[in-house]
Design an enzyme around this catalytic site. Structure first.
Site, PDB file in Angstrom:
ATOM      1  N   LYS A 235      -1.623   0.778  -3.474  1.00  0.00           N
ATOM      2  CA  LYS A 235      -0.469   1.545  -3.019  1.00  0.00           C
ATOM      3  C   LYS A 235      -0.478   2.977  -3.557  1.00  0.00           C
ATOM      4  O   LYS A 235      -0.038   3.907  -2.876  1.00  0.00           O
ATOM      5  CB  LYS A 235       0.827   0.820  -3.407  1.00  0.00           C
ATOM      6  CG  LYS A 235       1.009  -0.510  -2.665  1.00  0.00           C
ATOM      7  CD  LYS A 235       0.999  -0.317  -1.143  1.00  0.00           C
ATOM      8  CE  LYS A 235       1.247  -1.592  -0.388  1.00  0.00           C
ATOM      9  NZ  LYS A 235       1.300  -1.403   1.081  1.00  0.00           N
TER      10      LYS A 235
ATOM     11  N   TYR B 241      -2.616  -4.490  -6.779  1.00  0.00           N
ATOM     12  CA  TYR B 241      -1.646  -4.071  -5.769  1.00  0.00           C
ATOM     13  C   TYR B 241      -1.265  -2.604  -5.967  1.00  0.00           C
ATOM     14  O   TYR B 241      -1.248  -1.818  -5.008  1.00  0.00           O
ATOM     15  CB  TYR B 241      -0.408  -4.956  -5.848  1.00  0.00           C
ATOM     16  CG  TYR B 241       0.647  -4.625  -4.819  1.00  0.00           C
ATOM     17  CD1 TYR B 241       0.475  -4.984  -3.485  1.00  0.00           C
ATOM     18  CD2 TYR B 241       1.824  -3.978  -5.181  1.00  0.00           C
ATOM     19  CE1 TYR B 241       1.437  -4.690  -2.537  1.00  0.00           C
ATOM     20  CE2 TYR B 241       2.798  -3.687  -4.249  1.00  0.00           C
ATOM     21  CZ  TYR B 241       2.602  -4.043  -2.918  1.00  0.00           C
ATOM     22  OH  TYR B 241       3.570  -3.737  -1.989  1.00  0.00           O
TER      23      TYR B 241
ATOM     24  N   VAL C 267      -6.974  -6.002  10.146  1.00  0.00           N
ATOM     25  CA  VAL C 267      -7.206  -4.560  10.005  1.00  0.00           C
ATOM     26  C   VAL C 267      -8.355  -4.231   9.065  1.00  0.00           C
ATOM     27  O   VAL C 267      -8.844  -3.094   9.063  1.00  0.00           O
ATOM     28  CB  VAL C 267      -5.927  -3.818   9.552  1.00  0.00           C
ATOM     29  CG1 VAL C 267      -4.860  -3.893  10.638  1.00  0.00           C
ATOM     30  CG2 VAL C 267      -5.416  -4.360   8.218  1.00  0.00           C
TER      31      VAL C 267
END
Length: 253
Positions: free
Chosen positions: A157, A153, A63
């Site tokens: 998010k 991370y 992706v």
């Protein structure tokens, strides 16, 4: 009576395992046609077998690649002529690393998949979505509260939630809804704590009020709800699926 997704097409990234797979199986049971992608084609084939006889397109897709995403969308439209629902589930789970030890390569890997991947897919499908369509993106409880040694991370998010809220405002006037699920401690093959096992799993179990791990199917149920008519006035929402999380530094999702 369960909702029907007859004549609906759902595009799912990261469908080779975990939450993506569980969501594909759930939608298939409700009659949806599927366009599934993952970086692991063998896992996709396993997902397809569990989805039964519904029409299913499988594609090996990274992706983070605009070209691969656009080709996947093109093939989906060639097969079905339309796309109704999009579930951006592909992602890389965290490794706990102090920031001063974090490499450029690690930053690029997580940002390109977790954030740019959602951007690529969303940008690519927008011209083909109509009123009544919806998008659900996977964030994490780490997109709501920070975790030590997981700065990269958490950045992806947190950023995904901001991106989704912007899309809710941008696409809402066209009748296209965008919402977010934020899982907590879910028993999936890529959960870092599950991989470690032992004490790490115990900490996760004790890290929420229900005293257990969540399942991929429990997250899938919420995703399907967000695709359905029952959630037709929900747009820009962030649903925490965490069993009542306690303050903890344990890895989520």
């Amino acid at each position: 009576m369960p909702p029907s997704f007859d004549n609906k097409v759902a595009l799912i990234t990261g469908a080779g395992s975990g939450i993506g797979r569980a969501t594909a199986i759930k939608l298939a049971s409700l009659g949806a046609s599927l366009a599934l992608c993952d970086i692991n084609y063998d896992n996709l084939e396993s997902t397809k077998k569990q989805c039964g006889s519904v029409p299913t397109l499988l594609e090996d897709v990274d992706v983070s690649s605009k070209q691969e995403v656009e080709q996947f969308i093109k093939k989906t439209l060639e097969k079905y002529s339309h796309i109704d629902h999009v579930f951006n589930c592909a992602g890389v789970n965290p490794t706990s690393i102090p920031l001063e030890e974090t490499t450029d390569e690690y930053w690029d890997k997580l940002v390109n998949t977790n954030l740019k991947g959602v951007f690529n897919v969303t940008r690519g499908v927008i011209p083909h979505l109509k009123s009544g369509s919806s998008v659900v993106n996977v964030s994490s409880i780490s997109g709501i509260r920070g975790s030590a040694q997981q700065a990269v991370y958490c950045t992806t998010k947190f950023g995904l939630i901001g991106f989704s809220k912007c899309m809710a405002l941008e696409l809402g006037p066209r009748g296209i809804r965008t919402n977010v699920v934020a899982p907590g401690y879910i028993d999936t093959p890529t959960n870092a704590g599950i991989v470690k096992g032992g004490e790490a799993v115990t900490r996760m179990i004790n890290g929420n009020a229900l005293g257990r791990l969540g399942t991929a199917e429990e997250v899938a149920d919420v995703v399907v709800f967000l695709f359905g008519e029952e959630s037709r006035y929900m747009n820009g929402a962030v649903l925490e699926i965490d069993g009542g999380i306690k303050m903890s530094s344990t890895t989520a999702k």
